[in-house]
Design a protein around this motif. Sequence first.
Motif, PDB file in Angstrom:
ATOM      1  N   PRO A   1      68.674  47.048  65.560  1.00  0.00           N
ATOM      2  CA  PRO A   1      67.479  46.698  66.338  1.00  0.00           C
ATOM      3  C   PRO A   1      66.753  47.944  66.798  1.00  0.00           C
ATOM      4  O   PRO A   1      67.296  49.056  66.714  1.00  0.00           O
ATOM      5  CB  PRO A   1      68.069  45.941  67.524  1.00  0.00           C
ATOM      6  N   PRO A   2      65.546  47.770  67.277  1.00  0.00           N
ATOM      7  CA  PRO A   2      64.849  48.912  67.874  1.00  0.00           C
ATOM      8  C   PRO A   2      65.669  49.496  69.004  1.00  0.00           C
ATOM      9  O   PRO A   2      66.551  48.840  69.566  1.00  0.00           O
ATOM     10  CB  PRO A   2      63.535  48.295  68.381  1.00  0.00           C
ATOM     11  N   ALA A   3      65.364  50.732  69.352  1.00  0.00           N
ATOM     12  CA  ALA A   3      66.164  51.427  70.348  1.00  0.00           C
ATOM     13  C   ALA A   3      66.199  50.692  71.673  1.00  0.00           C
ATOM     14  O   ALA A   3      67.188  50.750  72.404  1.00  0.00           O
ATOM     15  CB  ALA A   3      65.624  52.849  70.529  1.00  0.00           C
ATOM     16  N   ASP A   4      65.125  49.977  71.974  1.00  0.00           N
ATOM     17  CA  ASP A   4      65.067  49.311  73.273  1.00  0.00           C
ATOM     18  C   ASP A   4      65.576  47.878  73.204  1.00  0.00           C
ATOM     19  O   ASP A   4      65.414  47.120  74.153  1.00  0.00           O
ATOM     20  CB  ASP A   4      63.634  49.329  73.809  1.00  0.00           C
ATOM     21  N   GLU A   5      66.182  47.495  72.086  1.00  0.00           N
ATOM     22  CA  GLU A   5      66.669  46.112  71.986  1.00  0.00           C
ATOM     23  C   GLU A   5      68.170  46.080  72.149  1.00  0.00           C
ATOM     24  O   GLU A   5      68.894  46.781  71.447  1.00  0.00           O
ATOM     25  CB  GLU A   5      66.311  45.516  70.631  1.00  0.00           C
ATOM     26  N   ALA A   6      68.660  45.300  73.084  1.00  0.00           N
ATOM     27  CA  ALA A   6      70.097  45.190  73.287  1.00  0.00           C
ATOM     28  C   ALA A   6      70.707  44.316  72.222  1.00  0.00           C
ATOM     29  O   ALA A   6      70.078  43.396  71.727  1.00  0.00           O
ATOM     30  CB  ALA A   6      70.376  44.587  74.672  1.00  0.00           C
ATOM     31  N   TYR A   7      71.953  44.638  71.832  1.00  0.00           N
ATOM     32  CA  TYR A   7      72.645  43.767  70.899  1.00  0.00           C
ATOM     33  C   TYR A   7      72.961  42.447  71.594  1.00  0.00           C
ATOM     34  O   TYR A   7      73.213  42.411  72.794  1.00  0.00           O
ATOM     35  CB  TYR A   7      73.953  44.417  70.441  1.00  0.00           C
TER      36      TYR A   7
ATOM     37  N   GLY B   1      64.151  39.628  69.559  1.00  0.00           N
ATOM     38  CA  GLY B   1      64.669  39.849  70.901  1.00  0.00           C
ATOM     39  C   GLY B   1      63.702  40.623  71.755  1.00  0.00           C
ATOM     40  O   GLY B   1      62.889  40.072  72.476  1.00  0.00           O
ATOM     41  N   ALA B   2      63.777  41.964  71.690  1.00  0.00           N
ATOM     42  CA  ALA B   2      62.939  42.805  72.552  1.00  0.00           C
ATOM     43  C   ALA B   2      61.790  43.459  71.797  1.00  0.00           C
ATOM     44  O   ALA B   2      61.180  44.388  72.284  1.00  0.00           O
ATOM     45  CB  ALA B   2      63.796  43.886  73.208  1.00  0.00           C
ATOM     46  N   GLY B   3      61.521  42.981  70.589  1.00  0.00           N
ATOM     47  CA  GLY B   3      60.446  43.597  69.831  1.00  0.00           C
ATOM     48  C   GLY B   3      60.218  42.847  68.532  1.00  0.00           C
ATOM     49  O   GLY B   3      60.498  41.665  68.434  1.00  0.00           O
ATOM     50  N   THR B   4      59.695  43.539  67.560  1.00  0.00           N
ATOM     51  CA  THR B   4      59.441  42.923  66.260  1.00  0.00           C
ATOM     52  C   THR B   4      60.162  43.709  65.174  1.00  0.00           C
ATOM     53  O   THR B   4      60.496  44.876  65.335  1.00  0.00           O
ATOM     54  CB  THR B   4      57.940  42.881  65.937  1.00  0.00           C
ATOM     55  N   ALA B   5      60.412  43.026  64.066  1.00  0.00           N
ATOM     56  CA  ALA B   5      61.048  43.641  62.910  1.00  0.00           C
ATOM     57  C   ALA B   5      60.495  42.942  61.682  1.00  0.00           C
ATOM     58  O   ALA B   5      59.684  42.014  61.783  1.00  0.00           O
ATOM     59  CB  ALA B   5      62.563  43.505  62.998  1.00  0.00           C
TER      60      ALA B   5
END
Length: 359
Positions: free
Chosen positions: A43-49, A186-190
Amino acid sequence: MTQGAGQGPEAERTATLRDFRVPAYVHETGPYVQHVHPGDVVPPADEAYPEGYTPTQRDLPVINRGDTLQLPVEPAPAAPAPQPATGPGPLYVVGDVHGYLDELVAALQEQGLIDASGQWCAGTARLWFLGDFTDRGPDGIGVIDLVMRLSAEAAAAGGYCKALMGNHELLLLGAKRFGDTPVTSGAGTATFQAAWLLNGGQKTDMDRLQDHHLQWMARLDAVEEVDGYLLLHSDTTAYLDYGDSIEAVNDTVREALTRNDADEVWDLFRKFTKRFSFRDEGGADAVRSLLDTYGGTRVVHGHSPIPYLLGQVGSEDGEESTRPVVEGPHVYADGLAIAMDGGVTMAGKLLVQQLPLDG
């Protein structure tokens, strides 16, 4: 459900009309840009697992009537002696292949399932692939073609060759269908395209991917129970999110793929990418939760390489000093789980194993 094979004479006709075998391709890969296991979603750096997800630290099948005649009735001949019923053949399972076609052929030949020309020679044997046919290795499409062909040949011989859905089948389907379409993560887009490339996607596979490959993958089951073994790809309890029976889980997964919603397929992919649920404290209870719901007495899975379940360190370049030692399946979680990913992508071993295990 038998994948890639019809029933009766049509299956035999299909098997003889087309030889799916494709020569392996050599590919070039550069160094991995992130130290993660290839099956992990990064995930992006700011996205928690997600809770319960344990990231690793490395890239790891008309009766024609004539005229009616009146004839004297003769005594009925004695009925032939009943023939003994033929039971199912031996059961085999295959761990993650990841495009390593040559290694797969060698392992199937070693077990006597295919002959020197690559044709099914195991009669009524039953063969299950646990998913992850593509990505990272040189010939994922060649692997799928082989499995589809063996499904037809095995069915014609009275056995079967079947396959389960792995997270990399979901990833390849998503990359083909949705490409760079943003998905909620979650906390962003992919995007599926980026995730596919990060996790070992091969351009040669995408270039050779055809509609019949996509249709075959989209119809794969996620869970099955055979001879008391609960077969699934990922060592996670996320299957419980999709139904309280094997039929319900398989129907839910297929329906999600049919709806063709990028976010829904991404969520499915993320959940099937979770791992290590059976490894640590409480692992045996996690296995029991699946067995209590879906049946069976043991879980058989792929997905998480045995060297990592054992805490070994492996290398993608196959250096002898760091080569993982994998002799066979790994039994753990109080004997309730059997791991089948021998780590072929990290110079380990591609496992083809007959069940039950010796001893």
